[in-house]
Design a protein around this motif. Structure first.
Motif, mmCIF file in Angstrom:
data_model
loop_
_atom_site.group_PDB
_atom_site.id
_atom_site.type_symbol
_atom_site.label_atom_id
_atom_site.label_comp_id
_atom_site.label_asym_id
_atom_site.label_seq_id
_atom_site.Cartn_x
_atom_site.Cartn_y
_atom_site.Cartn_z
ATOM 1 N N TRP A 29 -19.071 46.782 0.390
ATOM 2 C CA TRP A 29 -20.411 47.197 -0.032
ATOM 3 C C TRP A 29 -20.266 47.976 -1.336
ATOM 4 C CZ3 TRP A 29 -24.719 45.498 2.263
ATOM 5 C CH2 TRP A 29 -24.683 45.127 3.618
ATOM 6 N N TRP A 76 -23.509 43.313 -0.828
ATOM 7 C CA TRP A 76 -22.337 42.942 -0.040
ATOM 8 C C TRP A 76 -21.611 41.880 -0.868
ATOM 9 C CZ3 TRP A 76 -19.116 44.355 3.500
ATOM 10 C CH2 TRP A 76 -18.402 43.441 4.286
ATOM 11 N N LEU A 84 -23.665 53.133 6.545
ATOM 12 C CA LEU A 84 -22.797 51.966 6.727
ATOM 13 C C LEU A 84 -21.588 52.302 7.595
ATOM 14 C CD1 LEU A 84 -22.931 50.600 3.073
ATOM 15 C CD2 LEU A 84 -24.039 49.600 5.082
#
Length: 291
Positions: free
Chosen positions: A230, A81, A252
């Protein structure tokens, strides 16, 4: 002899199972807030990903933005991240690395400029102004981390654009706090008169009652820019199997649990591409933070 053969067979079976055991999928995140907050946030993410990917997942904290990039480059982590700048830097170092997801608000992120009450600036009538009052000149100022997009790169870019000077020439003293939470604390105590901070960290801290807005408050903000995302390594499928990159991306994008998203805080994730962060690459080169 029979015992010996049995032992050899057991060792062979154990060796085979170790060779074919699924590797652990490891991820990290830039340390943009205090460590306790980060651990709470990403422990939840780790559990969610482990369930969705059907493989062991582990979150590894790092001490700095540079350490996050190094871990990604060295394959110590396969997913990260990142902020806008750290993501661009990491992808330049790892062939095939991809930005795969970002929050719905991340394409139009912003930074706040905050001031201590002693400056007399916190009562400015328009805190959402895209320009700062000329009175900020000559005062002390702190960025966040040296590698932060919202705490350093973009605030510095807009400061240079408005005043046509480098921060060291605009302010009497310039520092780097290390993260957004610490920036708020340093300006609230008056250790620095002014600072630049991630707007989400500020808004969350204020909502949680962790900021005395009679002592420190927002006096302006930057225009929007792309930020957090990400990013995965380009060799993910070769490490974890064909289609694993797509599986991570979908996990995600499917993250919908409100409690999980609130820990970021985010409303949900949308697809991202490397090209989305070309403006950060361009500004990074202009400011001298990317070669």
């Amino acid at each position: 002899m029979k015992l010996k053969n049995t032992l050899i067979a057991c060792l062979a079976a154990l060796s085979s199972s170790l060779i074919h055991a699924a590797p652990t999928f490891v991820f990290t995140a830039i340390p943009d807030q205090d460590e306790t907050r980060l651990k709470e946030r990403f422990a939840k993410v780790s559990s969610y990903l482990e369930e969705q990917l059907d493989t062991e997942v582990r979150f590894v904290p790092v001490k700095s933005y540079a350490a996050a990039i190094t871990s990604f480059r060295n394959n110590q982590v396969q997913l990260a991240w990142f902020g806008g700048l750290s993501g661009v830097k990491a992808r330049l170092l790892v062939p095939g690395a991809q930005a795969i997801a970002q929050d719905v608000e991340d394409p139009n992120f912003k930074s706040y400029f905050i001031a201590h009450e002693s400056t007399g600036l916190i009562s400015q009538p328009d805190a959402s102004s895209k320009t700062l009052p000329s009175d900020v000149q000559g005062k002390t100022f702190t960025f966040g981390s040296k590698g932060s997009t919202s705490g350093r790169l973009m605030p510095e870019f807009f400061l240079r654009k408005q005043f046509d000077q480098a921060p060291d020439d605009i302010f009497s003293r310039v520092g780097f706090s290390g993260n957004h939470s610490r920036t708020i604390a340093l300006v609230e105590t008056g250790a620095y008169q002014l600072g630049a901070v991630n707007y989400k960290v500020w808004d969350s801290a204020v909502a949680a009652g962790k900021v005395d807005t009679s002592k420190v408050n927002v006096i302006g903000e930057t225009p929007g820019y792309p930020d957090y995302q990400w990013t995965v390594r380009g060799d993910l499928d070769s490490q974890f199997g064909e289609g694993f990159t797509a599986k991570v991306k979908q996990a995600l994008l499917n993250m919908q649990d409100e409690e999980l998203l609130a820990s970021f805080p985010r409303k949900g994730f949308i697809p991202a591409t490397n090209a989305d962060f070309d403006p950060i690459l361009k500004v990074g080169k202009q400011v001298g933070l990317i070669d």
